[in-house]
Design a protein around this motif. Sequence first.
Motif, mmCIF file in Angstrom:
data_model
loop_
_atom_site.group_PDB
_atom_site.id
_atom_site.type_symbol
_atom_site.label_atom_id
_atom_site.label_comp_id
_atom_site.label_asym_id
_atom_site.label_seq_id
_atom_site.Cartn_x
_atom_site.Cartn_y
_atom_site.Cartn_z
ATOM 1 N N GLN A 188 0.839 -1.820 0.243
ATOM 2 C CA GLN A 188 -0.020 0.003 -0.117
ATOM 3 C C GLN A 188 0.893 1.315 -0.121
ATOM 4 O OE1 GLN A 188 -3.178 0.142 3.119
ATOM 5 N NE2 GLN A 188 -4.782 0.039 0.794
ATOM 6 N N GLU A 189 1.612 0.955 0.698
ATOM 7 C CA GLU A 189 3.049 2.348 0.775
ATOM 8 C C GLU A 189 3.582 2.359 -0.754
ATOM 9 O OE1 GLU A 189 3.370 1.149 4.244
ATOM 10 O OE2 GLU A 189 1.610 1.571 4.631
ATOM 11 N N ASN A 190 4.224 1.546 -1.055
ATOM 12 C CA ASN A 190 5.311 1.822 -2.136
ATOM 13 C C ASN A 190 4.856 0.726 -3.330
ATOM 14 O OD1 ASN A 190 7.753 2.607 -0.517
ATOM 15 N ND2 ASN A 190 7.960 0.132 0.267
ATOM 16 N N CYS A 191 3.669 2.178 -3.976
ATOM 17 C CA CYS A 191 3.101 1.456 -5.599
ATOM 18 C C CYS A 191 3.518 2.437 -6.380
ATOM 19 C CB CYS A 191 1.362 1.755 -4.598
ATOM 20 S SG CYS A 191 0.688 0.846 -4.250
ATOM 21 N N VAL A 192 3.755 0.951 -7.112
ATOM 22 C CA VAL A 192 4.246 1.624 -8.567
ATOM 23 C C VAL A 192 2.973 1.292 -9.671
ATOM 24 C CG1 VAL A 192 6.569 1.905 -8.748
ATOM 25 C CG2 VAL A 192 6.080 -0.043 -9.654
ATOM 26 N N GLU A 193 2.878 1.919 -10.546
ATOM 27 C CA GLU A 193 1.648 2.046 -11.859
ATOM 28 C C GLU A 193 2.174 1.941 -13.776
ATOM 29 O OE1 GLU A 193 -1.825 3.826 -9.834
ATOM 30 O OE2 GLU A 193 -0.987 5.173 -11.127
ATOM 31 N N ALA A 194 1.650 0.998 -14.383
ATOM 32 C CA ALA A 194 2.575 1.058 -15.457
ATOM 33 C C ALA A 194 1.853 1.415 -16.237
ATOM 34 C CB ALA A 194 3.412 0.187 -15.447
ATOM 35 N N ARG A 195 1.830 1.711 -18.204
ATOM 36 C CA ARG A 195 0.812 1.310 -18.819
ATOM 37 C C ARG A 195 1.045 1.651 -20.091
ATOM 38 N NH1 ARG A 195 -1.570 7.670 -19.045
ATOM 39 N NH2 ARG A 195 -2.749 7.369 -21.354
ATOM 40 N N SER A 196 0.874 0.901 -20.664
ATOM 41 C CA SER A 196 1.838 1.331 -22.580
ATOM 42 C C SER A 196 0.588 1.878 -23.409
ATOM 43 C CB SER A 196 1.414 -0.278 -22.998
ATOM 44 O OG SER A 196 0.962 -1.472 -22.933
ATOM 45 N N ASP A 197 1.122 3.083 -24.228
ATOM 46 C CA ASP A 197 0.343 3.319 -25.154
ATOM 47 C C ASP A 197 1.565 4.032 -25.660
ATOM 48 O OD1 ASP A 197 1.459 5.615 -23.052
ATOM 49 O OD2 ASP A 197 0.045 6.895 -22.969
ATOM 50 N N VAL A 198 2.526 5.035 -25.613
ATOM 51 C CA VAL A 198 3.818 4.902 -26.600
ATOM 52 C C VAL A 198 4.806 4.415 -26.109
ATOM 53 C CG1 VAL A 198 5.480 7.406 -27.611
ATOM 54 C CG2 VAL A 198 2.700 7.082 -27.417
ATOM 55 N N GLY A 199 5.279 3.198 -25.679
ATOM 56 C CA GLY A 199 6.970 2.734 -25.152
ATOM 57 C C GLY A 199 5.789 1.935 -23.806
ATOM 58 N N ILE A 200 6.384 2.052 -22.937
ATOM 59 C CA ILE A 200 5.904 2.056 -21.557
ATOM 60 C C ILE A 200 6.012 2.980 -20.313
ATOM 61 C CG2 ILE A 200 5.842 0.443 -19.139
ATOM 62 C CD1 ILE A 200 5.361 -1.110 -21.740
ATOM 63 N N ARG A 201 4.968 3.704 -19.432
ATOM 64 C CA ARG A 201 5.302 4.999 -18.663
ATOM 65 C C ARG A 201 5.294 4.396 -17.388
ATOM 66 N NH1 ARG A 201 2.192 9.702 -20.776
ATOM 67 N NH2 ARG A 201 1.371 8.288 -21.243
ATOM 68 N N VAL A 202 6.103 4.440 -16.754
ATOM 69 C CA VAL A 202 6.213 3.907 -15.245
ATOM 70 C C VAL A 202 6.108 5.067 -14.248
ATOM 71 C CG1 VAL A 202 7.252 3.005 -12.736
ATOM 72 C CG2 VAL A 202 7.483 2.398 -15.199
ATOM 73 N N ARG A 203 5.225 5.181 -12.969
ATOM 74 C CA ARG A 203 4.706 6.561 -12.434
ATOM 75 C C ARG A 203 4.609 6.177 -11.093
ATOM 76 N NH1 ARG A 203 -1.061 9.004 -13.712
ATOM 77 N NH2 ARG A 203 -2.515 7.035 -12.417
ATOM 78 N N ASP A 204 4.975 6.619 -10.416
ATOM 79 C CA ASP A 204 4.394 6.385 -8.314
ATOM 80 C C ASP A 204 3.075 7.252 -8.466
ATOM 81 O OD1 ASP A 204 4.191 6.433 -5.584
ATOM 82 O OD2 ASP A 204 5.927 7.971 -5.739
ATOM 83 N N SER A 205 1.999 5.607 -7.436
ATOM 84 C CA SER A 205 0.889 5.847 -7.776
ATOM 85 C C SER A 205 0.556 6.902 -6.455
ATOM 86 C CB SER A 205 0.313 4.719 -6.966
ATOM 87 O OG SER A 205 0.557 4.154 -5.826
ATOM 88 N N HIS A 206 1.702 7.191 -5.717
ATOM 89 C CA HIS A 206 0.894 8.316 -4.466
ATOM 90 C C HIS A 206 1.440 10.152 -5.454
ATOM 91 C CE1 HIS A 206 0.513 6.117 -1.364
ATOM 92 N NE2 HIS A 206 1.459 5.169 -1.681
ATOM 93 N N ARG A 207 2.012 9.660 -6.406
ATOM 94 C CA ARG A 207 2.466 11.383 -6.672
ATOM 95 C C ARG A 207 1.900 11.443 -8.899
ATOM 96 N NH1 ARG A 207 8.239 12.928 -6.438
ATOM 97 N NH2 ARG A 207 6.988 14.905 -7.492
ATOM 98 N N PRO A 208 0.888 11.097 -8.651
ATOM 99 C CA PRO A 208 0.269 10.956 -9.949
ATOM 100 C C PRO A 208 0.289 11.726 -11.186
ATOM 101 C CG PRO A 208 -1.512 10.976 -8.662
ATOM 102 C CD PRO A 208 -0.597 10.981 -7.912
ATOM 103 N N SER A 209 0.803 13.188 -11.215
ATOM 104 C CA SER A 209 0.719 13.914 -11.496
ATOM 105 C C SER A 209 2.587 14.320 -10.959
ATOM 106 C CB SER A 209 0.664 16.132 -11.012
ATOM 107 O OG SER A 209 0.906 15.903 -9.501
ATOM 108 N N GLY A 210 3.638 13.639 -10.870
ATOM 109 C CA GLY A 210 4.738 14.184 -10.454
ATOM 110 C C GLY A 210 5.767 12.987 -12.102
ATOM 111 N N PRO A 211 6.678 12.952 -11.952
ATOM 112 C CA PRO A 211 7.727 12.240 -13.515
ATOM 113 C C PRO A 211 7.038 11.196 -13.610
ATOM 114 C CG PRO A 211 8.771 12.933 -11.215
ATOM 115 C CD PRO A 211 7.763 13.462 -10.195
#
Length: 61
Positions: A19-42
């Motif tokens: 719950q505290e250490n979550c990452v999310e990924a999506r594939s649209d143009v390549g693969i993008r990974v982000r911190d789920s707690h900072r969705p608008s972050g890098p």
Amino acid sequence: MAEIGKANSTWRRSSYSEQENCVEARSDVGIRVRDSHRPSGPQLSLAAEAWSAFTMRLHKA
């Protein structure tokens, strides 16, 4: 996780994430990974081949 090469604009959270250490990924143009707690972050952008090599290496660990 979405199949490599098929566009998926939905962010997906790993079923292995805590719950505290979550990452999310999506594939649209390549693969993008982000911190789920900072969705608008890098975001980390990877080529599909690099993501595939990374996840295969994790499965071997």
